[in-house]
Design a protein around this motif. Structure first.
Motif, PDB file in Angstrom:
ATOM      1  N   GLY A 183     143.552  70.465   1.287  1.00 25.41           N
ATOM      2  CA  GLY A 183     143.660  70.181  -0.130  1.00 25.41           C
ATOM      3  C   GLY A 183     142.625  69.140  -0.512  1.00 25.41           C
ATOM      4  N   GLN A 184     142.395  69.009  -1.805  1.00 23.06           N
ATOM      5  CA  GLN A 184     141.385  68.085  -2.308  1.00 23.06           C
ATOM      6  C   GLN A 184     141.616  66.656  -1.816  1.00 23.06           C
ATOM      7  N   ASP A 185     142.887  66.261  -1.694  1.00 26.50           N
ATOM      8  CA  ASP A 185     143.205  64.877  -1.349  1.00 26.50           C
ATOM      9  C   ASP A 185     142.854  64.530   0.092  1.00 26.50           C
ATOM     10  N   GLN A 186     142.617  65.545   0.929  1.00 29.65           N
ATOM     11  CA  GLN A 186     142.309  65.280   2.334  1.00 29.65           C
ATOM     12  C   GLN A 186     140.810  65.256   2.642  1.00 29.65           C
ATOM     13  N   LEU A 187     139.988  65.465   1.633  1.00 30.87           N
ATOM     14  CA  LEU A 187     138.539  65.492   1.871  1.00 30.87           C
ATOM     15  C   LEU A 187     137.994  64.181   2.452  1.00 30.87           C
ATOM     16  N   PRO A 188     138.479  63.003   2.020  1.00 25.47           N
ATOM     17  CA  PRO A 188     137.960  61.769   2.641  1.00 25.47           C
ATOM     18  C   PRO A 188     138.233  61.688   4.139  1.00 25.47           C
ATOM     19  N   HIS A 189     139.403  62.184   4.592  1.00 25.67           N
ATOM     20  CA  HIS A 189     139.692  62.189   6.024  1.00 25.67           C
ATOM     21  C   HIS A 189     138.733  63.107   6.764  1.00 25.67           C
ATOM     22  N   LEU A 190     138.454  64.262   6.180  1.00 23.85           N
ATOM     23  CA  LEU A 190     137.553  65.202   6.846  1.00 23.85           C
ATOM     24  C   LEU A 190     136.144  64.618   6.933  1.00 23.85           C
ATOM     25  N   GLU A 191     135.752  63.843   5.941  1.00 19.72           N
ATOM     26  CA  GLU A 191     134.436  63.223   5.986  1.00 19.72           C
ATOM     27  C   GLU A 191     134.332  62.238   7.153  1.00 19.72           C
ATOM     28  N   VAL A 192     135.451  61.571   7.485  1.00 17.56           N
ATOM     29  CA  VAL A 192     135.456  60.694   8.662  1.00 17.56           C
ATOM     30  C   VAL A 192     135.217  61.518   9.925  1.00 17.56           C
ATOM     31  N   ALA A 193     135.858  62.676  10.029  1.00 19.73           N
ATOM     32  CA  ALA A 193     135.665  63.540  11.199  1.00 19.73           C
ATOM     33  C   ALA A 193     134.205  63.981  11.307  1.00 19.73           C
TER      34      ALA A 193
END
Length: 364
Positions: A183-193
């Motif tokens: 979901g849109q709200d999880q994009l910052p976490h994926l950017e860390v990965a």
């Protein structure tokens, strides 16, 4: 972010939800052309039942990708529960219920590796070298972490909260997934990965100069974010969501109490009228129609008519899923076997990745 099981025929069963359309993106086109070249990591924390936001935000994409033939890993992130709460309450129950939700919506354990975080020790060992690649400042300004802290049920925020994005990076990178339905709200976490993968590859290249980890890409659904009944983010922990396992009367009660606005004519304008538009979108998704068509049909009949339309659409759409879920719930032994088989497969992959990490780091 962050996959599931049922009998092998479940994914083709009439009780299985039809996957919604994927957004037209370059990544989606690449997956369609060569699904076998990609690996998906997805999953959820076992903090309660999955809801409509999960279903339209990512579950449909998981089923669609599975049917295309993409290899899939689904993590039930049980260790991550204690990032934002003092106790991991009813963990075993919530874990089994997640598996039931996965299977009922069409995930097939014959084609997806479904496992719990705590059952794969090598996965968690990857977090230590990954943490060395991310600064404290980067972790503390992560917007998703800030939001989780604001809604934390802990007496005091613990250190795990700041490592949460790196924990998720380990979830994704242990199996070298290159696609993450989110979901849109999880994009910052994926950017860390993605950052961890890039920095690890730069610091510890293989002997031939290549990188060990892919940089995972997000795959957003057609409806990346539905609002909860209170107008805020739909969440298991905030009591504002319609769960997939809720009965029809509970669904009707929750939707009846959903926030709208004072304007009688129903329209679809997510910016100016977010609460009304979210309800319109929910009905449209369930009926496979455009939100504009749904809004025009309701017209001047007001929010009461809107909520009746949404209730009927949701209950009709979820009825076969709920029936399938009740059938699966009668055999908890099957659910546990799905988790055992998934853990065995995930451990083999994680141990191989950890061995290679140790090799390129020179720690063997």
């Amino acid at each position: 972010m962050t996959t599931n099981t049922a009998h092998a025929t479940a994914a083709l069963s009439p009780a299985t939800a039809a996957p919604g359309p994927a957004p037209a993106t370059g990544l989606d086109e690449r997956i369609r052309r060569n699904p076998g070249a990609h690996r998906v990591l997805t999953g959820d924390r076992p903090t309660g039942p999955l809801h409509l936001g999960h279903y339209f935000g990512t579950l449909q994409n998981r089923v669609r990708l599975q049917r295309l033939g993409v290899e899939m890993f689904v993590v039930i992130a049980d260790y991550q529960v204690i990032t934002d709460r003092d106790l991991a309450d009813r963990l075993a129950e919530h874990t089994e219920n997640l598996v039931l939700d996965y299977l009922a919506t069409g995930l097939d354990p014959e084609r997806a590796t479904i496992f719990t975080h705590s059952s794969v020790p090598a996965l968690n060992q990857l977090m230590l070298p990954f943490l060395s690649l991310v600064s404290v400042a980067e972790l503390s300004r992560n917007p998703t972490v800030k939001d989780e802290i604001a809604h934390s049920s802990q007496s005091a925020v613990n250190g795990l909260m700041f490592t949460y994005p790196v924990h998720q990076a380990a979830d994704i990178l242990f199996c070298r997934a290159d696609v993450v339905p989110v979901g849109q709200d999880q994009l910052p976490h994926l950017e860390v990965a993605r950052t961890v993968a890039r920095r690890f590859n730069d610091r510890y290249p293989r002997p031939d100069g290549s990188g060990l980890f892919p940089r995972p890409e997000p795959l957003l659904s057609a409806a990346p974010l539905l609002l909860g009944t209170d107008g805020g983010k739909m969440s298991k922990s905030r009591g504002n969501a319609v769960s997939l396992s809720a009965d029809e009367d509970t669904t009707a009660r929750l939707i009846k109490g959903a926030r709208t606005d004072a304007e009688r004519r129903i329209g679809y304008d997510p910016v100016a009228r977010p609460e009304v538009s979210s309800l319109v979108l929910l009905a449209a998704l369930c009926q496979d129609r455009s939100p504009e068509t749904v809004a025009e049909e309701i017209g001047d009949r007001g929010s009461a008519a809107l909520k009746r339309t949404v209730t009927e659409a949701v209950n009709e759409h979820l009825r076969p899923i709920r029936t399938r879920r009740a059938e699966l719930a009668a055999d908890r032994g099957h659910v546990r076997q799905v988790l055992r088989a998934g853990a065995e497969r995930a451990n083999a992959v994680a141990e191989a990745t950890l061995a290679e990490v140790r090799s390129v780091m020179g720690s063997v």
